[in-house]
Design an enzyme around this catalytic site. Structure first.
Site, PDB file in Angstrom:
ATOM      1  N   LYS A   1       7.744 -28.256  87.070  1.00  0.00           N
ATOM      2  CA  LYS A   1       8.281 -26.905  86.914  1.00  0.00           C
ATOM      3  C   LYS A   1       7.142 -25.937  87.183  1.00  0.00           C
ATOM      4  O   LYS A   1       6.157 -25.894  86.438  1.00  0.00           O
ATOM      5  CB  LYS A   1       8.869 -26.714  85.516  1.00  0.00           C
TER       6      LYS A   1
ATOM      7  N   GLU B   1       4.931 -28.703  83.343  1.00  0.00           N
ATOM      8  CA  GLU B   1       5.036 -27.271  83.647  1.00  0.00           C
ATOM      9  C   GLU B   1       3.696 -26.547  83.496  1.00  0.00           C
ATOM     10  O   GLU B   1       3.405 -25.963  82.463  1.00  0.00           O
ATOM     11  CB  GLU B   1       6.085 -26.595  82.732  1.00  0.00           C
TER      12      GLU B   1
END
Length: 296
Positions: free
Chosen positions: A214, A177
């Site tokens: 993400k 992420e």
């Protein structure tokens, strides 16, 4: 050994990921948005007990249904607590058929080169060993990109993949992420550099390695489509990044194949004072809206 059923579901199932992983620093804010103020608890243990009660209420709600939700990201303290006598991850999978993930990062380092790397993750091996025992499927860790600084962005992505490989070696699917700040003045340029750096790292992976990504919802619609088709990538999911739920859903719906992994946007409008009927109706509306935006 990874759970093949969970891997297939995560790769091709319809739905989104619920992020229930606010940690130490963001827990008081999450609780106050839920209507529990800081004077309601006197220490960290009380605070975590209250937030576990909030998360338990969400997870046990009939609205929290695998028809809409593929996975849920837990904070370490939540993984180590139980729901109705079962470890939270086991309850999610066995009772709800929702895939459990664990947030593993320890927060962000100070800004340098326009980015915030992850702080070193002390005792990561020990945490991963515990997550194996708790039947967790994957992990999540966050860095933040504030400026289109190529050196900084390269550092972020290299760090994410280096730790990601350590996590994969333990049998998990890591969610990588590298969040681009939605208020960044050069967000689109940052995303261009980020995608190049991610592609470089994906090209270096051994054939069997699987990761998830993400990412902030891109400025240019469908900008991450080619990452979705990379054989190493199980799924690309989007964070809400500070947008309201309505705005996040709208932007998400313009990106085909991108699914939500929303935290604050999921719990928006929920309150400790609501009756179970009010709570479940509000959560149901939120979940259906996020689901609809995730399946286009």
């Amino acid at each position: 050994m990874k759970n093949t059923e969970q891997l297939n579901l995560m790769h091709s199932g319809k739905g989104f990921i619920a992020a229930l992983d606010q940690s130490g620093g963001s827990t008081p804010k999450a609780l106050s948005q839920y209507g529990i103020l800081e004077n309601s608890y006197t220490n960290e243990e009380d605070m975590y007990t209250l937030v576990h009660e909030m998360r338990t209420r969400i997870i046990k709600s009939p609205a929290f249904d695998n028809q809409y939700i593929l996975g849920a990201i837990l904070f370490e303290n939540t993984m180590d607590r139980k729901i109705d006598g079962q470890w939270t991850a086991d309850y999610l999978w066995e009772k709800k058929h929702i895939i459990p993930f664990l947030k593993v990062d320890k927060g962000l380092a100070d800004l340098a080169n326009g980015v915030q790397l992850m702080k070193p993750i002390a005792n990561l091996d020990e945490l991963l060993n515990r997550a194996v025992e708790r039947n967790v499927f994957g992990t999540k860790m966050r860095s933040v990109i504030k400026e289109a600084n190529r050196d900084g962005i390269r550092e972020v992505v290299e760090q994410q993949f280096k730790v990601g490989l350590q996590i994969f070696a333990k049998g998990f699917v890591p969610i990588i992420e590298p969040e681009v700040d939605i208020y960044s003045a050069d967000k689109e340029k940052s995303e261009q550099i980020l995608k190049e750096e991610i592609q470089k790292q994906l090209n270096l992976l051994d054939q069997d390695v699987k990761v998830m990504l993400k990412l902030s919802i891109p400025t240019v619609n469908n900008f991450y489509s080619d990452l979705m088709s990379d054989p190493h990538v199980v799924r690309v999911v989007a964070l809400s990044g500070g947008y309201s739920r309505e705005e996040a859903n709208h932007k998400l719906s313009e990106n085909h194949g991108l699914i939500a992994s929303f935290s604050r946007a999921l719990s928006e409008g929920l309150s400790a004072a609501q009756s179970d009927a009010e709570f479940n109706n509000q959560l149901s509306d939120s979940i259906k809206g996020i689901y609809d935006a995730s399946i286009v």
